[in-house]
Design a protein around this motif. Structure first.
Motif, PDB file in Angstrom:
ATOM      1  N   VAL A 100      33.516  36.733  34.101  1.00  0.00           N
ATOM      2  CA  VAL A 100      33.291  36.509  35.564  1.00  0.00           C
ATOM      3  C   VAL A 100      34.455  37.160  36.436  1.00  0.00           C
ATOM      4  O   VAL A 100      34.184  37.448  37.293  1.00  0.00           O
ATOM      5  CB  VAL A 100      33.055  34.752  35.552  1.00  0.00           C
ATOM      6  CG1 VAL A 100      32.814  34.528  37.126  1.00  0.00           C
ATOM      7  CG2 VAL A 100      31.744  34.635  34.961  1.00  0.00           C
ATOM      8  N   VAL A 101      35.946  36.349  36.278  1.00  0.00           N
ATOM      9  CA  VAL A 101      36.893  36.968  36.985  1.00  0.00           C
ATOM     10  C   VAL A 101      37.047  38.336  37.023  1.00  0.00           C
ATOM     11  O   VAL A 101      37.495  38.962  38.131  1.00  0.00           O
ATOM     12  CB  VAL A 101      38.006  36.025  36.626  1.00  0.00           C
ATOM     13  CG1 VAL A 101      39.173  36.426  37.373  1.00  0.00           C
ATOM     14  CG2 VAL A 101      37.911  34.509  36.421  1.00  0.00           C
ATOM     15  N   LEU A 103      34.946  40.787  36.579  1.00  0.00           N
ATOM     16  CA  LEU A 103      33.826  41.445  37.314  1.00  0.00           C
ATOM     17  C   LEU A 103      34.122  41.363  38.949  1.00  0.00           C
ATOM     18  O   LEU A 103      33.684  42.058  39.724  1.00  0.00           O
ATOM     19  CB  LEU A 103      32.499  41.063  36.968  1.00  0.00           C
ATOM     20  CG  LEU A 103      32.000  41.558  35.621  1.00  0.00           C
ATOM     21  CD1 LEU A 103      30.756  40.957  35.270  1.00  0.00           C
ATOM     22  CD2 LEU A 103      32.066  43.037  35.466  1.00  0.00           C
ATOM     23  N   LEU A 104      34.488  40.084  39.345  1.00  0.00           N
ATOM     24  CA  LEU A 104      34.371  39.630  40.595  1.00  0.00           C
ATOM     25  C   LEU A 104      35.895  40.214  41.226  1.00  0.00           C
ATOM     26  O   LEU A 104      36.030  40.710  42.418  1.00  0.00           O
ATOM     27  CB  LEU A 104      34.364  38.279  40.887  1.00  0.00           C
ATOM     28  CG  LEU A 104      32.869  37.859  40.450  1.00  0.00           C
ATOM     29  CD1 LEU A 104      33.068  36.010  40.680  1.00  0.00           C
ATOM     30  CD2 LEU A 104      31.993  38.309  41.407  1.00  0.00           C
ATOM     31  N   PHE A 105      37.186  39.945  40.413  1.00  0.00           N
ATOM     32  CA  PHE A 105      38.351  40.149  41.088  1.00  0.00           C
ATOM     33  C   PHE A 105      39.292  41.211  40.525  1.00  0.00           C
ATOM     34  O   PHE A 105      40.401  41.302  41.025  1.00  0.00           O
ATOM     35  CB  PHE A 105      38.948  38.929  40.995  1.00  0.00           C
ATOM     36  CG  PHE A 105      38.274  37.627  41.885  1.00  0.00           C
ATOM     37  CD1 PHE A 105      38.091  37.833  43.143  1.00  0.00           C
ATOM     38  CD2 PHE A 105      37.728  36.780  40.972  1.00  0.00           C
ATOM     39  CE1 PHE A 105      37.338  36.726  43.732  1.00  0.00           C
ATOM     40  CE2 PHE A 105      36.971  35.620  41.346  1.00  0.00           C
ATOM     41  CZ  PHE A 105      37.000  35.515  42.946  1.00  0.00           C
ATOM     42  N   THR A 159      42.116  34.600  31.383  1.00  0.00           N
ATOM     43  CA  THR A 159      42.072  35.342  32.697  1.00  0.00           C
ATOM     44  C   THR A 159      43.209  35.831  33.271  1.00  0.00           C
ATOM     45  O   THR A 159      43.267  36.827  34.228  1.00  0.00           O
ATOM     46  CB  THR A 159      41.229  34.558  33.711  1.00  0.00           C
ATOM     47  OG1 THR A 159      41.827  33.381  34.134  1.00  0.00           O
ATOM     48  CG2 THR A 159      39.801  34.160  33.213  1.00  0.00           C
TER      49      THR A 159
END
Length: 269
Positions: A100-101, A103-105, A159
């Motif tokens: 999630v992190v 892909l987003l950031f 992360t």
């Protein structure tokens, strides 16, 4: 990029991916301190696949047992029946935060923090993290005693390794120690948890690589980088797993402090 440079890149990637000293930090700092050109992104992508092969070969029995246990657990509707099946689900849960992190950031993190100065500072931070793990967090728990919370929290900690200079293995081993795991067990889970992360990053890079028009021209360099990363990566996993059975993380913490400080001095001068 020459064959020698490709092999050198593979050695750096293979060693620093598994030793808790940050591969991303070294890929930024080593070319800078040696006044070399920036590493070829295609070669880095292939070197990552070399480290993936290393971890799969070393932990082949564990990974096969986990895969069989998860499949059998789903078929029998007893997904948490034994240690191996539970580990499979803990690895899956622990991989979610990084996906999630990432892909987003990931692009934002690279654009802001991917520079030699920040990498050197974060390498020093990694040293403090390793010291923290050794001084106050080392436990005695085995992987068979892990919980859902352990898997997720260690995955959440992973992360932070998206920041160049923060070691993935370093923070996840420390996370395992924080959750009460024995040092060698924390390292084992760290490496197993790294399989989806390394594979996912490698898959995205491989897609870009396949589309690159110059791939045929640099194929020998890519093969050299892959083989160097795989061989050195395997040897470093073997070394670290053996080392942590009887020794601590202070050696790697000291290295992170020294290399980070040397790079800061060079940058400032």
């Amino acid at each position: 990029m020459t064959i020698f440079e490709a092999i050198f890149l593979g050695i750096i990637q293979g060693a620093t991916e598994f030793l808790p000293i940050s591969s991303s930090g070294h890929l930024l700092l080593v070319p800078h301190i040696l006044i070399l050109s920036e590493p070829d992104l295609n070669a880095i992508a292939i070197a990552h696949q070399g480290t993936l092969l290393a971890i799969i070969v070393y932990f082949r029995h564990d990974l096969w047992a986990i895969l069989k246990a998860v499949i059998n657990g789903v078929q029998t509707r007893q997904p948490m029946a034994n240690t191996e099946s539970r580990l499979g689900w803990y690895i899956a849960v622990g991989s979610i935060p990084t996906v999630v992190v990432g892909l987003l950031f990931a692009d934002a993190i690279d654009s802001i923090l991917a520079n030699p100065t920040m990498a050197a500072i974060m390498l020093i931070v990694t040293g403090f993290i390793l010291l923290l793990g050794e001084r106050i967090l080392t436990g005695v728990k085995q992987l068979s005693q892990m919980s859902w919370a352990d898997g997720f929290i260690i995955g959440l900690i992973q992360t932070f390794a998206l920041i160049p200079g923060i070691s993935r293995s370093g923070v996840t081993i420390t996370g395992g120690l924080w959750r009460g795991l024995d040092r060698s067990e924390a390292a084992r889970f760290s490496f197993l948890l790294g399989v989806p992360a390394i594979a996912g990053a490698g898959l995205l890079a491989a897609i870009d690589l396949i589309q690159a028009p110059e791939i045929a021209d640099i194929l020998p360099q890519l093969i050299a980088s892959f083989l160097a990363a795989a061989i050195v990566g395997y040897l470093c996993i073997l070394f670290l797993m053996t080392w942590l059975q009887k020794r601590n993380l202070y050696l790697f913490a000291g290295y992170c402090f020294a290399f980070g400080l040397i790079n800061l001095i060079v940058i400032w001068l």
